[in-house]
Design a protein around this motif. Structure first.
Motif, PDB file in Angstrom:
ATOM      1  N   ALA A   1       0.880  -1.115  -0.063  1.00 57.32           N
ATOM      2  CA  ALA A   1      -0.057  -0.077  -0.030  1.00 57.32           C
ATOM      3  C   ALA A   1       1.004   1.139  -0.187  1.00 57.32           C
ATOM      4  N   TRP A   2       0.200   2.342  -0.062  1.00 51.75           N
ATOM      5  CA  TRP A   2       0.849   3.749  -0.057  1.00 51.75           C
ATOM      6  C   TRP A   2       0.738   4.362   1.074  1.00 51.75           C
ATOM      7  N   ILE A   3       2.049   4.804   1.566  1.00 50.49           N
ATOM      8  CA  ILE A   3       1.900   5.972   2.830  1.00 50.49           C
ATOM      9  C   ILE A   3       2.757   7.133   2.586  1.00 50.49           C
ATOM     10  N   LYS A   4       2.302   8.319   3.218  1.00 49.87           N
ATOM     11  CA  LYS A   4       3.225   9.617   3.115  1.00 49.87           C
ATOM     12  C   LYS A   4       4.611   9.364   3.710  1.00 49.87           C
ATOM     13  N   ALA A   5       5.674   9.702   2.934  1.00 47.59           N
ATOM     14  CA  ALA A   5       6.912   9.848   3.439  1.00 47.59           C
ATOM     15  C   ALA A   5       7.158  10.443   4.944  1.00 47.59           C
ATOM     16  N   ALA A   6       6.291  11.406   4.994  1.00 53.75           N
ATOM     17  CA  ALA A   6       6.531  12.091   6.339  1.00 53.75           C
ATOM     18  C   ALA A   6       6.017  11.358   7.642  1.00 53.75           C
ATOM     19  N   GLU A   7       5.273  10.216   7.705  1.00 51.02           N
ATOM     20  CA  GLU A   7       4.802   9.316   8.578  1.00 51.02           C
ATOM     21  C   GLU A   7       5.724   8.173   8.702  1.00 51.02           C
ATOM     22  N   VAL A   8       7.063   8.080   8.106  1.00 52.87           N
ATOM     23  CA  VAL A   8       7.920   7.071   8.589  1.00 52.87           C
ATOM     24  C   VAL A   8       9.090   7.626   8.518  1.00 52.87           C
ATOM     25  N   GLU A   9      10.236   7.003   9.027  1.00 47.82           N
ATOM     26  CA  GLU A   9      11.632   7.337   9.233  1.00 47.82           C
ATOM     27  C   GLU A   9      12.355   6.035   8.622  1.00 47.82           C
ATOM     28  N   ARG A  10      13.121   6.325   7.665  1.00 47.80           N
ATOM     29  CA  ARG A  10      14.146   5.267   6.998  1.00 47.80           C
ATOM     30  C   ARG A  10      15.143   4.863   8.128  1.00 47.80           C
ATOM     31  N   ILE A  11      15.298   3.629   7.988  1.00 45.44           N
ATOM     32  CA  ILE A  11      16.366   3.152   9.033  1.00 45.44           C
ATOM     33  C   ILE A  11      17.899   3.364   8.649  1.00 45.44           C
TER      34      ILE A  11
END
Length: 294
Positions: free
Chosen positions: A284-294
């Motif tokens: 699915a698709w999610i806003k980039a602002a709602e996640v933090e890349r490891i």
């Protein structure tokens, strides 16, 4: 036979030569310890661009962060650990301690991000692994499927040692291979020549395998395709935009869930969107602002 060994020696040298031994920054090991002798800075001092903190070394900043952590000032500890990274660069120990500071503030998402980052730099850090598994028990959603048995085995091999360690193993094996080759070329004892020949072949392939694993382990550090959801809850969509109807709503995920980024779209009116994989392959698709890349 001698011609074979000459070619093999040259091939092994060419195979091992690209290995770079990249040193990691030193940091404090284990859980943060208090340093009563260190002066604890205030939040205003940290945020002031003209404060003495800009001239302080990363090691001193880390000690001050430990003192703030020991004094239960976890917000200040977070700021000081970040300042230490800016001054001296990142390290597994700093990521681990920063993860502890975030956890003490109740920020499960960022604590997981930093434990994961610590393990990327040093997969042998058992404290970070234990804390990561502990925090995972406190999140709501199921995690990404670990994949096939072969994938898990390969991940276990590449994560067993740091990339530098695998590179040193390759160098040691190559030195053993050279010793075996010299023994074969100059020994007059038939049994010794046979042992050095077949043993050299085995060691050569082990050396090649260690080189491959060292590159894979180094790539694992640079890989940022995984991310952690930071929002308390995030509604994922079937397309890279806000869900406008119920049919466009994919599923709901919560803080701390680990997702794999498989695609991204930028330049939309709603900003950057990531297509992510979670669970047993659901996308699915999610806003980039709602996640933090490891």
């Amino acid at each position: 036979m001698k011609k074979f060994f000459s070619i093999t020696i040259l091939s092994a040298f060419m195979l091992c030569s690209p290995v770079s031994l990249k040193a990691q920054n030193a940091g404090n090991d284990g859980a943060p310890d208090g340093h009563p002798e260190a002066e604890v800075l205030t939040e205003n001092t940290v945020s002031d661009q003209h404060s003495p903190i800009n001239a302080v070394s990363g090691e001193v900043l880390a000690e001050k962060a430990d003192s703030a952590y020991a004094a239960d000032n976890f917000v200040l500890a977070e700021q000081l650990y970040k300042a230490a990274m800016e001054a001296e660069g990142t390290s597994a120990a700093l990521f681990y301690n920063l993860g502890n500071a975030y956890y003490r503030q109740g920020n499960l998402g960022m604590s997981l991000v930093n434990y994961e980052r610590a393990l990327k730099l040093d997969p042998t850090m058992e404290d970070a692994r234990v804390n990561l598994e502990f925090v995972k028990t406190k999140i709501t959603d199921r995690q990404i499927d670990s994949g096939s048995i072969m994938t898990r085995v390969w991940d276990g091999i590449t994560g067993f040692f740091k990339a530098d360690t695998w590179a040193w193993i390759a160098i040691v094996l190559f030195a053993i291979f050279l010793a075996g080759a010299c023994t074969y070329l100059f020994s007059s004892v038939v049994m010794v020549k046979k042992v050095s020949f077949f043993g050299g072949i085995i060691v050569f392939f082990l050396c090649a395998g260690a080189v491959i694993v060292s590159f894979a382990a180094a790539n694992r550090v640079e890989n940022d395709r995984f991310a952690i959801i930071l929002s308390p809850s995030a509604q994922l969509s079937t397309s890279p935009r806000e869900a406008r109807t119920q049919s466009e709503e994919a599923f709901l995920l919560h803080e701390g869930t680990k997702v794999e980024i498989v695609d991204s779209v930028s330049g939309t009116a709603e900003g950057v969107w990531y297509e992510v994989k979670v669970g047993h392959g659901e996308r699915a698709w999610i806003k980039a602002a709602e996640v933090e890349r490891i």
